[in-house]
Scaffold this motif. Sequence first.
Motif, PDB file in Angstrom:
ATOM      1  N   ALA A   1       1.316   4.419  -2.794  1.00  0.00           N
ATOM      2  CA  ALA A   1       1.259   5.848  -2.471  1.00  0.00           C
ATOM      3  C   ALA A   1       2.556   6.539  -2.877  1.00  0.00           C
ATOM      4  O   ALA A   1       2.535   7.647  -3.442  1.00  0.00           O
ATOM      5  CB  ALA A   1       1.004   6.035  -0.980  1.00  0.00           C
TER       6      ALA A   1
ATOM      7  N   GLY B   1       2.730   7.207  -6.673  1.00  0.00           N
ATOM      8  CA  GLY B   1       1.990   8.395  -7.097  1.00  0.00           C
ATOM      9  C   GLY B   1       2.754   9.675  -6.815  1.00  0.00           C
ATOM     10  O   GLY B   1       2.857  10.553  -7.679  1.00  0.00           O
ATOM     11  N   ARG B   2       3.320   9.786  -5.615  1.00  0.00           N
ATOM     12  CA  ARG B   2       4.083  10.995  -5.260  1.00  0.00           C
ATOM     13  C   ARG B   2       5.365  11.097  -6.083  1.00  0.00           C
ATOM     14  O   ARG B   2       5.753  12.174  -6.517  1.00  0.00           O
ATOM     15  CB  ARG B   2       4.383  11.011  -3.762  1.00  0.00           C
TER      16      ARG B   2
ATOM     17  N   GLY C   1       0.820  -1.211   0.000  1.00  0.00           N
ATOM     18  CA  GLY C   1       0.000   0.000   0.000  1.00  0.00           C
ATOM     19  C   GLY C   1       0.850   1.256   0.000  1.00  0.00           C
ATOM     20  O   GLY C   1       0.569   2.214  -0.731  1.00  0.00           O
ATOM     21  N   GLU C   2       1.893   1.258   0.811  1.00  0.00           N
ATOM     22  CA  GLU C   2       2.776   2.429   0.863  1.00  0.00           C
ATOM     23  C   GLU C   2       3.527   2.600  -0.449  1.00  0.00           C
ATOM     24  O   GLU C   2       3.745   3.722  -0.901  1.00  0.00           O
ATOM     25  CB  GLU C   2       3.765   2.304   2.031  1.00  0.00           C
TER      26      GLU C   2
END
Length: 121
Positions: free
Chosen positions: A83, A86-87, A79-80
């Motif tokens: 994220a 995306g960043r 999950g991280e």
Amino acid sequence: MQSRQSKLQEDTDFRILRLLQENPKSSQRELAKALGISLGGVNYCLQALLNKGWVKLHNFQTNKNKLAYAYLLTPAGVGEKAALTGRFLKRKMAEYALLKAEIEAVQQEALENDSAVKNIV
């Protein structure tokens, strides 16, 4: 706004998670070479990822080579990583746009300078 150091750390975390997802049996030495950072730096980052619960270390006890480990992404790590992806993409696209604008400006300057030199001669 993130500091430069935290952006670099986030990029390193992203790259390590990405490499481990592709090849969980990568050694720290292989990761260091792929990332272009020191072995100690990789060890430090891996320890942080283990402490955050994003990666777990799995030892193949049935393997005759007792040093055989795999770094597996945990569900939280997956999950991280999503994220972070995306960043990372957002940051790199912004860097690309700035670099592209700078290249275009320098190309325009070069054309203008070339024209000025030809007009003088």
